[in-house]
Enzyme design. Structure first.
Site, PDB file in Angstrom:
ATOM      1  N   GLU A  29       9.922  16.562  35.667  1.00 12.73           N
ATOM      2  CA  GLU A  29      10.092  16.166  36.783  1.00 12.73           C
ATOM      3  C   GLU A  29      10.956  14.825  36.777  1.00 12.73           C
ATOM      4  O   GLU A  29      10.658  13.949  36.042  1.00 12.73           O
ATOM      5  CB  GLU A  29       9.226  16.120  37.686  1.00 12.73           C
ATOM      6  CG  GLU A  29       8.535  17.529  37.863  1.00 12.73           C
ATOM      7  CD  GLU A  29       7.313  17.642  38.967  1.00 12.73           C
ATOM      8  OE1 GLU A  29       7.023  16.640  39.740  1.00 12.73           O
ATOM      9  OE2 GLU A  29       6.547  18.595  38.944  1.00 12.73           O
ATOM     10  N   CYS A  84       2.950   9.664  36.318  1.00 13.66           N
ATOM     11  CA  CYS A  84       3.156  10.082  34.854  1.00 13.66           C
ATOM     12  C   CYS A  84       2.587   8.828  33.892  1.00 13.66           C
ATOM     13  O   CYS A  84       2.247   7.877  34.350  1.00 13.66           O
ATOM     14  CB  CYS A  84       4.734  10.099  34.380  1.00 13.66           C
ATOM     15  SG  CYS A  84       5.560   8.603  34.449  1.00 13.66           S
ATOM     16  N   CYS A 238       5.069   5.468  35.391  1.00 20.82           N
ATOM     17  CA  CYS A 238       4.669   5.310  36.801  1.00 20.82           C
ATOM     18  C   CYS A 238       3.240   4.641  36.809  1.00 20.82           C
ATOM     19  O   CYS A 238       2.764   3.754  37.425  1.00 20.82           O
ATOM     20  CB  CYS A 238       4.496   6.546  37.553  1.00 20.82           C
ATOM     21  SG  CYS A 238       6.295   7.028  37.711  1.00 20.82           S
ATOM     22  N   LYS A 241       3.791   0.967  35.742  1.00 18.41           N
ATOM     23  CA  LYS A 241       4.109   0.105  36.995  1.00 18.41           C
ATOM     24  C   LYS A 241       3.084  -0.025  38.114  1.00 18.41           C
ATOM     25  O   LYS A 241       3.164  -1.138  38.773  1.00 18.41           O
ATOM     26  CB  LYS A 241       5.568   0.977  37.595  1.00 18.41           C
ATOM     27  CG  LYS A 241       6.500   0.766  36.462  1.00 18.41           C
ATOM     28  CD  LYS A 241       7.696   1.339  37.168  1.00 18.41           C
ATOM     29  CE  LYS A 241       9.101   1.323  36.225  1.00 18.41           C
ATOM     30  NZ  LYS A 241      10.348   1.518  36.805  1.00 18.41           N
ATOM     31  N   LYS A 374      19.628  -2.059  41.728  1.00 22.95           N
ATOM     32  CA  LYS A 374      19.305  -3.515  41.505  1.00 22.95           C
ATOM     33  C   LYS A 374      20.572  -4.225  42.294  1.00 22.95           C
ATOM     34  O   LYS A 374      20.168  -5.381  42.945  1.00 22.95           O
ATOM     35  CB  LYS A 374      19.067  -4.072  40.087  1.00 22.95           C
ATOM     36  CG  LYS A 374      17.606  -3.453  39.492  1.00 22.95           C
ATOM     37  CD  LYS A 374      17.702  -3.907  37.973  1.00 22.95           C
ATOM     38  CE  LYS A 374      16.259  -3.487  37.434  1.00 22.95           C
ATOM     39  NZ  LYS A 374      15.875  -4.085  36.250  1.00 22.95           N
ATOM     40  N   LYS A 409      15.695 -14.292  39.900  1.00 19.84           N
ATOM     41  CA  LYS A 409      14.289 -14.030  39.535  1.00 19.84           C
ATOM     42  C   LYS A 409      13.516 -14.728  38.842  1.00 19.84           C
ATOM     43  O   LYS A 409      12.196 -15.004  39.024  1.00 19.84           O
ATOM     44  CB  LYS A 409      14.408 -12.632  38.467  1.00 19.84           C
ATOM     45  CG  LYS A 409      14.900 -11.296  39.460  1.00 19.84           C
ATOM     46  CD  LYS A 409      15.220 -10.019  38.274  1.00 19.84           C
ATOM     47  CE  LYS A 409      14.359  -9.752  37.480  1.00 19.84           C
ATOM     48  NZ  LYS A 409      13.125  -8.872  38.067  1.00 19.84           N
TER      49      LYS A 409
END
Length: 441
Positions: A29, A84, A238, A241, A374, A409
């Site tokens: 996916e 995931c 994921c 993160k 971004k 950043k």
């Protein structure tokens, strides 16, 4: 406030299907940068608060140029499937009907199982796996027949209270040998015969998966990159993160220039799918549980994790059930829809990573950029800056000259300090893009 990620992951070969932001354990996916959607929405809300004096989710903070969330505002993240990577490496017990469904412990310490059944199709049949062969995914979950599990060779039946969830062990550091002890809270005599696979590969520098048959196929607790059929990506899984968000916040570095404190998720809700409370706790919280010496305002959060008893109607097993008698295999859809509560162009519809309608000739043009890329998010950030008089900027932006995305950043010093501590203490092998990737203005 609710952050939602649900999607239509599979489409029959004969038709197309749109799909929303994806945070899914299935290796076939698509995946989308959910954090970028959050930034898109939060930037719009900051614009309302800082320049338009309209009602916003933010109120002024205690320092110049800084903002904080209104009291009692919460962010809840919903995913139709386990993330995931590490959160999808779920023990599979020796069930007769359905492996690895949620189990609860009630006040009497009795165990029960969720009502479920098994949709048997050729690709769902258990197979002996070659340790060096391709990763396969077993998906057997559909409401219907009561499930059974085996203890000492005897089949047991049970029914789950839909309002209850498995109790987790925060900070547990599971090994393959301990999978049997925590497999969905099952009796210790129950046998773990396998684990659900994740297509997310271990990052360079981490230990490798053992790739042995059955429950010894994966190692748990490791950093992984997002799954896919092509070349290995540089994008973290994921599970990784979301574990990072639980320490650094889901707002990213740029927005921390304007925020007094990070924005954390209060809860994560997973749809009906193969699930383990302990595995979710390990993947999202436990791996970072011992991270210390973080800047003020940062910390490992007591994230609430629960599972819904609703099956997403476009999940693989749901679509598989509807098409049980149809020829052809299920394939992932290349389209994705991102939505944010932003009045101007709230939808970002892409196909294979580019805005829908982009031609080969148009790739590389301004029109070929996703609104949550971004570059486009940085443009929104710059627009916010230009709409505020410089004397009202936060000190982190006002006291130094910054040009590139990378410089902006890095100038979020507290965020970077927290990220450095997290990498050193928990995520040393986290893949970082080369600095040149972020040198745009």
């Amino acid at each position: 406030m609710t952050s939602c990620a649900h999607y239509s992951p599979y489409a029959p070969p004969t038709r197309s299907s749109d799909k929303g932001s994806c945070l899914n354990g299935n290796r076939n996916e698509m995946h989308r940068p959910i954090q970028n959607e959050e930034e898109w929405y939060l930037l719009y809300q900051l614009q309302l608060a800082a320049t338009l004096n309209k009602e916003s989710i933010f109120v002024p903070g205690t320092q110049r140029g800084l903002w904080k969330l209104r009291p009692n505002l919460l962010f809840v993240f919903f995913s139709s499937h386990t993330p995931c990577g590490d959160a999808s490496i779920i023990p599979m017990l020796e069930f007769e009907e359905q492996p690895c469904c949620p189990v609860i412990r009630d006040q009497d310490s009795s165990l029960s199982l969720e009502d479920s059944g098994n949709v048997k199709t050729p690709e769902n049949e258990r197979k002996h796996e070659d340790p060096d062969g391709p990763v396969t995914k077993k998906m057997r979950l559909e409401p219907g027949t009561p499930a059974r599990f085996f203890t000492n060779g005897t089949a047991q039946h049970g029914k789950q209270d839909s309002g209850s969830f498995a109790s987790g062990v925060r900070g547990s550091n599971l090994t393959v040998e301990r999978l049997a002890d925590v497999a969905c809270g099952a009796p210790r005599s129950a046998t773990v015969v396998d684990i659900y696979r994740t297509g997310a590969k271990c990052v360079p520098g981490e230990a490798e998966d053992l790739r042995k048959p059955g429950a010894a196929y994966h190692q748990v607790g490791l950093l992984r990159v997002k799954p896919g059929r092509g070349d290995r990506t540089c994008s973290m899984s994921c599970s990784d993160k979301m574990a990072r968000w639980n320490v650094l916040g889901c707002q990213g570095a740029l927005l921390m220039h304007f925020l007094e404190e990070p924005i954390y998720l209060s809860a994560v809700v997973i749809g009906k799918c193969p699930y383990s409370q302990e595995v979710m706790q390990r993947a999202l919280i436990g791996r970072c549980q011992n991270v210390l010496a973080l800047p003020k305002g940062y910390g490992v959060q007591e994230l609430k994790i629960q599972q819904s008893d609703l099956l997403f109607e476009q999940s693989r097993c749901a679509v598989q059930t509807k098409r049980a008698d149809s020829p052809g295999r299920l394939v992932p859809c290349g389209a994705a829809i991102s939505w944010a509560a932003v009045p101007e162009q709230p939808l970002d519809v892409t196909a294979n990573g580019f805005p829908q309608g982009t031609t080969k000739k148009g790739i590389g043009s301004l029109q070929a950029r996703s609104r949550i890329s971004k570059v486009e998010l940085f443009r929104s950030f710059q627009k916010l800056l230009s709409s505020i008089s410089e004397d009202k900027w936060p000190d982190s932006l006002r006291l130094q000259k910054l040009d590139t995305y990378q410089e902006h950043k890095e100038a979020a010093s507290a965020y970077q300090e927290a990220w450095s501590a997290l990498r050193k203490q928990a995520f040393a092998s986290w893949i970082r893009n080369p600095p040149d990737y972020h040198q745009f203005k």
